[in-house]
Design an enzyme around this catalytic site. Structure first.
Site, PDB file in Angstrom:
ATOM      1  N   ASP A 114     -20.834 -31.818 -39.039  1.00 21.69           N
ATOM      2  CA  ASP A 114     -20.408 -33.213 -38.851  1.00 21.69           C
ATOM      3  C   ASP A 114     -20.980 -34.144 -39.917  1.00 21.69           C
ATOM      4  OD1 ASP A 114     -18.919 -32.481 -36.708  1.00 21.69           O
ATOM      5  OD2 ASP A 114     -20.220 -33.350 -35.174  1.00 21.69           O
ATOM      6  N   ARG A 124     -10.754 -33.535 -28.035  1.00 18.76           N
ATOM      7  CA  ARG A 124     -11.052 -32.139 -27.749  1.00 18.76           C
ATOM      8  C   ARG A 124     -12.147 -31.995 -26.689  1.00 18.76           C
ATOM      9  NH1 ARG A 124     -11.191 -26.860 -29.544  1.00 18.76           N
ATOM     10  NH2 ARG A 124     -13.258 -25.969 -29.307  1.00 18.76           N
ATOM     11  N   CYS A 166     -10.037 -34.081 -33.503  1.00 16.45           N
ATOM     12  CA  CYS A 166      -9.987 -34.182 -34.961  1.00 16.45           C
ATOM     13  C   CYS A 166      -9.216 -33.016 -35.564  1.00 16.45           C
ATOM     14  CB  CYS A 166     -11.400 -34.164 -35.525  1.00 16.45           C
ATOM     15  SG  CYS A 166     -12.216 -35.748 -35.416  1.00 16.45           S
ATOM     16  N   ARG A 208     -13.865 -43.662 -32.829  1.00 20.44           N
ATOM     17  CA  ARG A 208     -14.208 -42.650 -31.813  1.00 20.44           C
ATOM     18  C   ARG A 208     -15.695 -42.332 -31.831  1.00 20.44           C
ATOM     19  NH1 ARG A 208     -11.310 -37.543 -32.920  1.00 20.44           N
ATOM     20  NH2 ARG A 208     -12.768 -36.992 -31.289  1.00 20.44           N
ATOM     21  N   ARG A 234      -9.602 -24.647 -33.914  1.00 19.26           N
ATOM     22  CA  ARG A 234     -10.466 -24.996 -32.790  1.00 19.26           C
ATOM     23  C   ARG A 234      -9.980 -24.481 -31.429  1.00 19.26           C
ATOM     24  NH1 ARG A 234     -13.002 -30.875 -33.755  1.00 19.26           N
ATOM     25  NH2 ARG A 234     -14.644 -29.929 -32.538  1.00 19.26           N
ATOM     26  N   PRO A 235      -9.948 -23.161 -31.232  1.00 18.51           N
ATOM     27  CA  PRO A 235      -9.549 -22.617 -29.928  1.00 18.51           C
ATOM     28  C   PRO A 235     -10.636 -22.822 -28.871  1.00 18.51           C
ATOM     29  CG  PRO A 235     -10.257 -20.851 -31.392  1.00 18.51           C
ATOM     30  CD  PRO A 235     -10.320 -22.121 -32.196  1.00 18.51           C
ATOM     31  N   ASP A 272     -11.199 -20.140 -26.641  1.00 21.61           N
ATOM     32  CA  ASP A 272     -11.232 -18.794 -26.048  1.00 21.61           C
ATOM     33  C   ASP A 272     -12.630 -18.399 -25.541  1.00 21.61           C
ATOM     34  OD1 ASP A 272     -11.754 -18.917 -28.816  1.00 21.61           O
ATOM     35  OD2 ASP A 272     -11.568 -16.755 -29.022  1.00 21.61           O
TER      36      ASP A 272
HETATM   37  C1  UD1 Z   1     -18.990 -29.726 -31.138  1.00 22.52           C
HETATM   38  C2  UD1 Z   1     -19.037 -31.189 -31.537  1.00 22.52           C
HETATM   39  C3  UD1 Z   1     -18.424 -31.369 -32.902  1.00 22.52           C
HETATM   40  C4  UD1 Z   1     -19.121 -30.465 -33.915  1.00 22.52           C
HETATM   41  C5  UD1 Z   1     -19.152 -29.023 -33.435  1.00 22.52           C
HETATM   42  C6  UD1 Z   1     -19.979 -28.109 -34.313  1.00 22.52           C
HETATM   43  C7  UD1 Z   1     -18.893 -32.319 -29.391  1.00 22.52           C
HETATM   44  C8  UD1 Z   1     -18.100 -33.172 -28.480  1.00 22.52           C
HETATM   45  N1  UD1 Z   1     -18.285 -31.962 -30.544  1.00 22.52           N
HETATM   46  O1  UD1 Z   1     -17.625 -29.355 -31.114  1.00 22.52           O
HETATM   47  O2  UD1 Z   1     -18.575 -32.751 -33.278  1.00 22.52           O
HETATM   48  O3  UD1 Z   1     -18.423 -30.509 -35.136  1.00 22.52           O
HETATM   49  O4  UD1 Z   1     -19.714 -28.964 -32.096  1.00 22.52           O
HETATM   50  O5  UD1 Z   1     -21.268 -28.578 -34.432  1.00 22.52           O
HETATM   51  O6  UD1 Z   1     -20.036 -32.004 -29.131  1.00 22.52           O
HETATM   52  N2  UD1 Z   1     -14.752 -21.639 -31.545  1.00 22.52           N
HETATM   53  C9  UD1 Z   1     -13.926 -20.596 -31.215  1.00 22.52           C
HETATM   54  N3  UD1 Z   1     -13.625 -20.419 -29.905  1.00 22.52           N
HETATM   55  C10 UD1 Z   1     -14.118 -21.223 -28.922  1.00 22.52           C
HETATM   56  C11 UD1 Z   1     -14.981 -22.279 -29.270  1.00 22.52           C
HETATM   57  C12 UD1 Z   1     -15.275 -22.470 -30.609  1.00 22.52           C
HETATM   58  O7  UD1 Z   1     -13.450 -19.847 -32.064  1.00 22.52           O
HETATM   59  O8  UD1 Z   1     -13.816 -21.008 -27.737  1.00 22.52           O
HETATM   60  C13 UD1 Z   1     -15.076 -21.865 -32.967  1.00 22.52           C
HETATM   61  C14 UD1 Z   1     -14.520 -23.192 -33.475  1.00 22.52           C
HETATM   62  O9  UD1 Z   1     -13.177 -23.061 -33.868  1.00 22.52           O
HETATM   63  C15 UD1 Z   1     -15.446 -23.475 -34.621  1.00 22.52           C
HETATM   64  C16 UD1 Z   1     -16.789 -22.951 -34.110  1.00 22.52           C
HETATM   65  O10 UD1 Z   1     -16.485 -22.016 -33.088  1.00 22.52           O
HETATM   66  O11 UD1 Z   1     -15.071 -22.755 -35.756  1.00 22.52           O
HETATM   67  C17 UD1 Z   1     -17.746 -24.014 -33.578  1.00 22.52           C
HETATM   68  O12 UD1 Z   1     -17.131 -24.759 -32.566  1.00 22.52           O
HETATM   69  P1  UD1 Z   1     -17.960 -25.420 -31.376  1.00 22.52           P
HETATM   70  O13 UD1 Z   1     -19.428 -25.263 -31.604  1.00 22.52           O
HETATM   71  O14 UD1 Z   1     -17.378 -24.926 -30.105  1.00 22.52           O
HETATM   72  O15 UD1 Z   1     -17.597 -26.956 -31.555  1.00 22.52           O
HETATM   73  P2  UD1 Z   1     -17.178 -27.982 -30.428  1.00 22.52           P
HETATM   74  O16 UD1 Z   1     -17.974 -27.765 -29.200  1.00 22.52           O
HETATM   75  O17 UD1 Z   1     -15.699 -28.058 -30.331  1.00 22.52           O
END
Ligand code: UD1
Length: 412
Positions: free
Chosen positions: A294, A81, A105, A386, A110-111, A113
């Site tokens: 995490d 991702r 994962c 990973r 996990r969008p 948007d």
């Molecule tokens: C990063 C970490 C991951 C960790 C997560 C939360 C990396 C490479 N990965 O993932 O290990 O579990 O932070 O601490 O650093 N969301 C939306 N729209 C979006 C983006 C996110 O709805 O455009 C939601 C996600 O579905 C989730 C929440 O926001 O429910 C948090 O996601 P986010 O903080 O973006 O996690 P990642 O950056 O993917």
């Protein structure tokens, strides 16, 4: 006392590597890069886009040519991702990017948007065609961005894009994780002006020509916490070194509440758990500085053998309880109600054959196996490679009775 040295943070190294794409005919040098499957996937992605990468003994150099490709290959992006972290740099640098919707994962939908809406506010035209994001712009502009949720990846993508845009971009409700601070330090070393990283409001003044820089990756707070919990679950003595203890406070405070004492020194944290029993606690996962999602599967493993009842509420991701079914096979008592679980502590876990559904679930199952009576076999370890460098070697050095089966070899 078993000692274990903390690796560089995977989740800091990945965005910092992506930030190299902002350079033109320049080099980014990184120290303390962990040797992990996700790091190799990001290196392959950057190579595909045109970068030259050298990686040995924790030092990585990334040389970025004047011309870059802007189309990312589906096979690499679907593996991880965090591949979506090249989107911001590519649009800012090339004015175009194509990114198949990423994989990673299996923890919720996990969008991306937030990333796309924020890039659109900065002047990117975004279309979704056949499962891929097509983004283009005749030039990004600075903007005020507000995130509905402090997304780590979205904050990182916008920080990177804004670093190449003259004028001031402001991110409100930004993520505050230490990994965001490490990325900001990198962008600042490259020539961008950044203030407020580590708080909910970040100000970025970009510049069109960023320059070569050298950066050290921060320690991995999730890896360090996992080994501390291995010490707790086996009622052993473990010291994790080369860590910034303040990164672990959400865990050490919770352990204290459960009756597990920790000892903190300037760059290490240790537990000594011989003869100790601990009691159940209530916790909620939250963005930093809250309890990290995490670490939710690993703390759940620890609470499965606590005295009394524990409650965990997962507020960052939906469906991050894939490990619960496997935990139950090892004798734990867990009841799921939506995003909340109630755990009734049991005195003893029993060994079983279980499957890792994702990276942290895999680590937690290994902790369960270390504490369980009899032999446990944890399958599908590819997820674990990973994120954990030399996991079996480090656990063996701490005194664990663990063996890597031939078909689960670490393929870094
Ligand atoms: C990063 C970490 C991951 C960790 C997560 C939360 C990396 C490479 N990965 O993932 O290990 O579990 O932070 O601490 O650093 N969301 C939306 N729209 C979006 C983006 C996110 O709805 O455009 C939601 C996600 O579905 C989730 C929440 O926001 O429910 C948090 O996601 P986010 O903080 O973006 O996690 P990642 O950056 O993917």
């Amino acid at each position: 006392m078993g000692k274990v040295k903390t690796q560089g943070a995977k989740n800091a190294a990945l965005p910092v590597m992506a930030a190299a794409l902002l350079l033109r005919g320049q080099r980014l040098t990184l120290d303390r890069v962990p040797d992990l499957q996700d790091i190799h996937t990001m290196a392959d992605l950057l190579r595909h886009l045109g970068a030259t990468i050298d990686f040995a003994n924790g030092r990585m150099t990334i040389d970025v040519p004047d011309e870059l490709k802007w189309e990312t290959p589906a096979d690499l992006v679907r593996k991880m991702r965090a591949s979506s972290l090249v989107l911001g740099p590519l649009i800012a640098r090339c004015g175009r990017a194509i990114l198949p919707l990423p994989g990673g994962c299996a923890i919720g939908s996990r969008p991306i948007d937030f990333h796309l809406k924020a890039l659109a506010r900065m002047g990117a035209e975004i279309d979704l065609e056949q499962g891929s994001v097509h983004a283009k712009t005749s030039g990004l502009r600075s903007a005020r961005i507000y995130f509905d949720f402090p997304s780590v990846g979205a904050t990182e993508n916008i920080l990177m894009a804004a670093a190449l845009v003259p004028g001031e971009t402001v991110i409100e409700n930004a993520a505050r994780e230490p990994e965001i601070v490490n990325l900001s330090e990198t962008l600042r070393a490259m020539g961008a002006q950044i203030e407020g990283e580590g708080t909910g409001t970040i100000h970025i003044k970009g510049c069109r020509d960023l320059k070569s820089a050298s950066v050290t990756i921060i320690p991995d707070r999730i890896e360090a916490s996992t080994y501390l919990l291995a010490g707790v679950m086996t009622r052993g003595n473990v010291e994790v070194t080369d860590i910034a203890p303040e990164y672990l406070e959400a865990l050490t405070f919770k352990l204290d509440e459960a009756g597990i004492p920790t000892t903190v020194s300037p760059n290490s944290v240790s537990v000594a758990c011989k003869g100790i029993n601990w009691k159940g606690v209530t916790l909620k996962t939250l963005p930093y500085p809250g309890f990290p999602t995490d670490l939710q599967p690993q703390i759940m493993a620890t609470l499965c053998i606590a005295e009394g009842t524990s409650v965990i509420h997962e507020s960052v991701f939906d469906s991050r309880y894939m490990h619960v079914g496997e935990f139950k096979r090892m004798g734990s008592k867990i009841d799921i109600q939506g995003n909340t679980v109630v755990i009734t502590g049991v005195p003893l876990l029993t060994g079983a054959e279980v499957h890792a559904s994702d990276l942290r679930a895999g680590a937690a199952l290994i902790l369960m196996g270390l504490a369980a009576e009899g032999e446990s076999v944890v399958c599908s370890l590819k997820h674990v490679w990973r994120g954990y460098e030399d996991l079996t070697g480090k656990l063996l050095a701490l005194g664990a009775d663990i063996e890597l089966l031939a078909d689960e070899k670490e393929e870094a």
